[in-house]
Design an enzyme around this catalytic site. Structure first.
Site, PDB file in Angstrom:
ATOM      1  N   PRO A 177       0.895  -1.355  -0.005  1.00  0.00           N
ATOM      2  CA  PRO A 177       0.023  -0.017  -0.014  1.00  0.00           C
ATOM      3  C   PRO A 177       0.859   0.989  -0.128  1.00  0.00           C
ATOM      4  CG  PRO A 177      -0.051  -0.820   2.315  1.00  0.00           C
ATOM      5  CD  PRO A 177       0.810  -2.016   1.301  1.00  0.00           C
ATOM      6  N   GLY A 178       0.388   2.078  -0.850  1.00  0.00           N
ATOM      7  CA  GLY A 178       1.070   3.580  -0.628  1.00  0.00           C
ATOM      8  C   GLY A 178       0.132   4.860  -0.405  1.00  0.00           C
ATOM      9  N   CYS A 200       1.980  28.594 -16.138  1.00  0.00           N
ATOM     10  CA  CYS A 200       1.712  28.979 -17.584  1.00  0.00           C
ATOM     11  C   CYS A 200       1.156  28.117 -18.216  1.00  0.00           C
ATOM     12  CB  CYS A 200       3.028  29.723 -18.091  1.00  0.00           C
ATOM     13  SG  CYS A 200       3.499  31.133 -17.070  1.00  0.00           S
ATOM     14  N   GLU A 201       0.166  27.380 -18.144  1.00  0.00           N
ATOM     15  CA  GLU A 201      -0.644  26.359 -18.738  1.00  0.00           C
ATOM     16  C   GLU A 201      -2.019  26.391 -18.526  1.00  0.00           C
ATOM     17  OE1 GLU A 201       0.688  23.277 -20.200  1.00  0.00           O
ATOM     18  OE2 GLU A 201       2.595  23.821 -20.071  1.00  0.00           O
ATOM     19  N   TYR A 204       1.497  11.104  -3.668  1.00  0.00           N
ATOM     20  CA  TYR A 204       1.800  11.335  -4.928  1.00  0.00           C
ATOM     21  C   TYR A 204       1.598  12.935  -5.242  1.00  0.00           C
ATOM     22  CZ  TYR A 204       1.502   6.490  -5.556  1.00  0.00           C
ATOM     23  OH  TYR A 204       1.717   5.130  -5.394  1.00  0.00           O
TER      24      TYR A 204
HETATM   25  C1  LIG Z   1       2.748   2.463  -7.156  1.00  0.00           C
HETATM   26  C2  LIG Z   1       2.874   1.082  -6.658  1.00  0.00           C
HETATM   27  C3  LIG Z   1       2.513   0.681  -5.416  1.00  0.00           C
HETATM   28  C4  LIG Z   1       1.664   1.574  -4.541  1.00  0.00           C
HETATM   29  O1  LIG Z   1       0.603   1.751  -4.982  1.00  0.00           O
HETATM   30  P1  LIG Z   1      -0.530   2.637  -4.473  1.00  0.00           P
HETATM   31  O2  LIG Z   1      -1.791   3.097  -5.396  1.00  0.00           O
HETATM   32  O3  LIG Z   1      -0.101   3.945  -3.896  1.00  0.00           O
HETATM   33  O4  LIG Z   1      -1.039   1.912  -3.459  1.00  0.00           O
HETATM   34  C5  LIG Z   1       2.572  -0.546  -5.017  1.00  0.00           C
HETATM   35  N1  LIG Z   1       3.534  -1.458  -5.904  1.00  0.00           N
HETATM   36  C6  LIG Z   1       4.201  -0.985  -6.978  1.00  0.00           C
HETATM   37  C7  LIG Z   1       4.772  -2.107  -7.796  1.00  0.00           C
HETATM   38  C8  LIG Z   1       3.832   0.483  -7.522  1.00  0.00           C
HETATM   39  O5  LIG Z   1       4.488   0.541  -8.644  1.00  0.00           O
END
Ligand SMILES: *Cc1c(COP(=O)(O)O)cnc(C)c1O
EC number: 4.1.1.20
Length: 436
Positions: free
Chosen positions: A299-300, A365-366, A395
Site C-alpha cells: 500500500p502507498g 503558465c498552462e 503523490y
Molecule cells: C505504485 C505502486 C504501488 C503503490 O500503489 P498505491 O496506489 O499507492 O497503493 C505498489 N506497488 C507497485 C509496484 C507500485 O508501482
C-alpha cells in the site's frame, strides 16, 4: 445535473461539517478554523507559509498499523514512491512495515532513514546499472525483475544468491484510469502471463546461478475499489505458480487500494480484502496442490493520501463565464488533475459565507493548470483567503516539480499540537545550485 443544481441537497463546503473520511483522523472544526493534528490551519499557514503540505503523523501510523492488523501473516510493504521522505520511512520502519523503492534515489532516502535492508524491495520497469548496483551494495532483500534484459544484467552483476521476484502482468482489469491500470495486457510493466513471457522469465531466473527466485509479483493498478479484482489476480497467479514447477515462497499482490478524494467516495474495504484474498489464496492453493506462498501487499496511497492536507493562499479572483480562484501553488505541487483528471474537494478556512461554484486554478503558465472545478466556496472569496485541500498526502510531494522555477512547498508533520517540517521549503538558493 450540475453541482449548482445539487447545491440545496449536498449542502456546501463552507457549512460547519467535515466530509467523512477525507481528512486526517481527528481533524475538526473550531469555529471556522480547521484543526489538524491539534493545530489550527490558520496558524500553520501563518507560521510555515503557503503553499504548505500538512501531514498528520498519527493518521499515517494508524493506517500502517491497520494493514498489519488486518493481515497479520502478510508482509506489508510501504510503496515509498507515494511519499518519499526519510522521516516517513522511519515511521514505517517503526510500525514494522517493509519498504519498496524504485530507484537509487529512493534507496538513498531509505538509507538516510536507516531503513533495514532486509525489509527493502526494489521495483521498476527500468532499473539502470546504477540502480541495480546501489541495491546490491546496500543489500536490499529482494529485487523485482521486470524484463529479460534486466534478468541478464542483474545475473551478471549479482555475486551470490540475490533474491528475486518476477513482475507478472496477470491481465486483470481493475476498472481504473487507463494511465494507472497496470494489470492489463499491452503495457510497459511486467511479463505477460497470457503470452507465456512470465513462465519464460521464471525459467531464465532459475538458470542464473547468482539469482534466487523467491516470489512472484503483480500490481493491478491504482485507486482499485473492488476486492474481486485482487481475488482474480490471486487465481491467475496461483495458476502460474502451479504450472511453473518451481517452489514459489512469496506472492506479492502489489498495492493500489483506493483512497477517498471526494465526499461520498468509498474507503477501501481492508477487512473484506484480507478475508477474501486470504480465502482465495488458500482455496486456489488447495485446488492446485501447492503450498500457500506468503502474501505481500504494497500500500502507498491508502496509507498516506488522507493524512495530508495542502494549504493555499488565494492570490486573485477573476470573474468571467465562471469564477476563477487563483492560488499560490498549482500543477507544480499537484499535477494529478492535469495528468489524469484527478478531482479534489476544497474548503475555505477561517470564515464562512453563502457558497457558489468556482474553479480553483494554479499559478503556472498552462491553461490546464486547474486544481479543482466546480467546487463550492463563499461567493465573496477574495485574495488573502486560505484554502485547504484534503487527500493530498500521496503523490503530491512525490510528483512536485519546479515548473516556472516555483520553489516546492514544505511538508509539515503535525502530531498532538506539535508541528515540525520534515521536508523544508525549497529556496531560490536550492534552485540556483544546479545551474552552471
Ligand atoms: C505504485 C505502486 C504501488 C503503490 O500503489 P498505491 O496506489 O499507492 O497503493 C505498489 N506497488 C507497485 C509496484 C507500485 O508501482
Amino acid at each position: 445535473m450540475t453541482l449548482a443544481e445539487l447545491l440545496p441537497s449536498t449542502g456546501c463546503s463552507t457549512e460547519p461539517v467535515l466530509e467523512d473520511g477525507l481528512w486526517p483522523d481527528g481533524t475538526r472544526l473550531a469555529g471556522q478554523d480547521l484543526v489538524i493534528g491539534g493545530l489550527p490551519a490558520t496558524q500553520l499557514a501563518a507560521r510555515f507559509g503557503t503553499p504548505c503540505q500538512v501531514l498528520d503523523e498519527r493518521t499515517v501510523r494508524a493506517r500502517a498499523r491497520a494493514f498489519r492488523t488486518a493481515l497479520p501473516d502478510a508482509e506489508v510493504v510501504f510503496a515509498g514512491k507515494s511519499l518519499p521522505c526519510p522521516e516517513v520511512y522511519r515511521w514505517m520502519a517503526q510500525e514494522g512495515l517493509s519498504l519498496d523503492v524504485s530507484s537509487a534515489g529512493e534507496l538513498a532516502l531509505a538509507r538516510a532513514a536507516g531503513f533495514p535492508a532486509r525489509r527493502i524491495v526494489m521495483h521498476g520497469n527500468v532499473k539502470t546499472a546504477e540502480d541495480l548496483k546501489a541495491a546490491l551494495e546496500y543489500g536490499v532483500s529482494r529485487i523485482v525483475v521486470d524484463s529479460f534484459d534486466e534478468i541478464t544484467q542483474l545475473g551478471a552483476l549479482a555475486t551470490h544468491g540475490q533474491e528475486v521476484m518476477i513482475r507478472v502482468t496477470p491481465g486483470v482489469d481493475a476498472h481504473t484510469h487507463a494511465k494507472i491500470a497496470t494489470g492489463v495486457e499491452d503495457q510497459k510493466f511486467g511479463f505477460s502471463l497470457a503470452s507465456g513471457a512470465a513462465l519464460e522469465a521464471i525459467l531464465r531466473v532459475v538458470e542464473q546461478p547468482s539469482l534466487k527466485l523467491v516470489g512472484l509479483h503483480c500490481h493491478i493498478g491504482s485507486q482499485v475499489k473492488h476486492v474481486a479484482s485482487y481475488e482474480e489476480a490471486v487465481r491467475r497467479m496461483v495458476g502460474l505458480i502451479a504450472s511453473c514447477g518451481t517452489r514459489i515462497g512469496q506472492l506479492d499482490l502489489g498495492g493500489g487500494f483506493c483512497a477517498p478524494y471526494l465526499r461520498g467516495d468509498p474507503d477501501f474495504d481492508l477487512a473484506g480484502f484480507a478475508h477474501r484474498v486470504q480465502g482465495a489464496l488458500n482455496y486456489e492453493c488447495a485446488l492446485h496442490r501447492v503450498p500457500p506462498p506468503r502474501l505481500l501487499v504494497e500500500p502507498g496511497r491508502s496509507i498516506v493520501a488522507n493524512a495530508g492536507v495542502t494549504l493555499y493562499r488565494v492570490c486573485a479572483v477573476k470573474e468571467s463565464a465562471r469564477t476563477f480562484v487563483a492560488v499560490d501553488g498549482g500543477m507544480s505541487d499537484n499535477p494529478r488533475p492535469s495528468l489524469y483528471g484527478a478531482k479534489y474537494a476544497v474548503r475555505l478556512v477561517g470564515r464562512g459565507g453563502k457558497p457558489k461554484p468556482v474553479t480553483v486554478v494554479g499559478r503556472h503558465c498552462e491553461a490546464g493548470d486547474v486544481l479543482a472545478e466546480d467546487v463550492l466556496l463563499p461567493r465573496d472569496v477574495h485574495a488573502g483567503d486560505l484554502l485547504a485541500v484534503p487527500a493530498t498526502g500521496a503523490y503530491h510531494h512525490a510528483l512536485a516539480s519546479n515548473y516556472n522555477q516555483v520553489c516546492r512547498p514544505p511538508v509539515i508533520a503535525v502530531r498532538d499540537g506539535v508541528a515540525r517540517p520534515i521536508v523544508r521549503r525549497e529556496t531560490e538558493e536550492d534552485l540556483l545550485r544546479r545551474y552552471v
